[in-house]
Write a protein that holds these residues in place. Structure first.
Motif, PDB file in Angstrom:
ATOM      1  N   GLU A  22     -60.369  66.298 -28.224  1.00 50.31           N
ATOM      2  CA  GLU A  22     -61.493  65.910 -29.080  1.00 50.31           C
ATOM      3  C   GLU A  22     -62.364  67.114 -29.406  1.00 50.31           C
ATOM      4  N   ALA A  25     -60.595  69.166 -31.981  1.00 50.05           N
ATOM      5  CA  ALA A  25     -60.662  68.534 -33.297  1.00 50.05           C
ATOM      6  C   ALA A  25     -62.039  68.741 -33.929  1.00 50.05           C
ATOM      7  N   LYS A  97     -53.479  62.974 -37.433  1.00 50.07           N
ATOM      8  CA  LYS A  97     -54.131  61.751 -36.937  1.00 50.07           C
ATOM      9  C   LYS A  97     -53.242  60.528 -37.095  1.00 50.07           C
TER      10      LYS A  97
END
Length: 98
Positions: A22, A25, A97
């Protein structure tokens, strides 16, 4: 002089693989946003340099601005390239994704 003893306590930071992904990203999204901003900014600068001779009335300044057209075209091309690179990165992130 003797060396200090090795530490016995472990660091408190325990990160899971999910939070690392995360964070990566988010860093990629931020870098992509900065790249898009630079692309728009450079393109606007280039367009303003190219259009400036049409608005300048002084012949001396008009000639100076007209001679800067190469720099204006370079800024436009650089801005478009940054914009396309940002678009490419966004599309790659969407494919990852889903």
């Amino acid at each position: 002089m003797p060396l200090p003893k090795a530490p016995t306590l472990r660091p408190n930071k325990v990160k899971s693989r999910q939070t690392d992904m995360e964070a990566d990203a988010q860093a990629q999204n931020q870098a992509n946003s900065v790249l898009l901003f630079k692309g728009i900014f450079y393109a606007l600068i280039g367009i303003s340099v190219l259009l400036a001779p049409g608005f300048i009335t002084s012949p001396k300044w008009h000639d100076i601005a007209a001679k800067a057209s190469l720099a204006g075209w370079f800024a436009v091309v650089l801005g478009v390239a940054f914009g396309l690179l940002s678009l490419k990165r966004s599309l790659a992130a969407l494919r990852r994704k889903g």
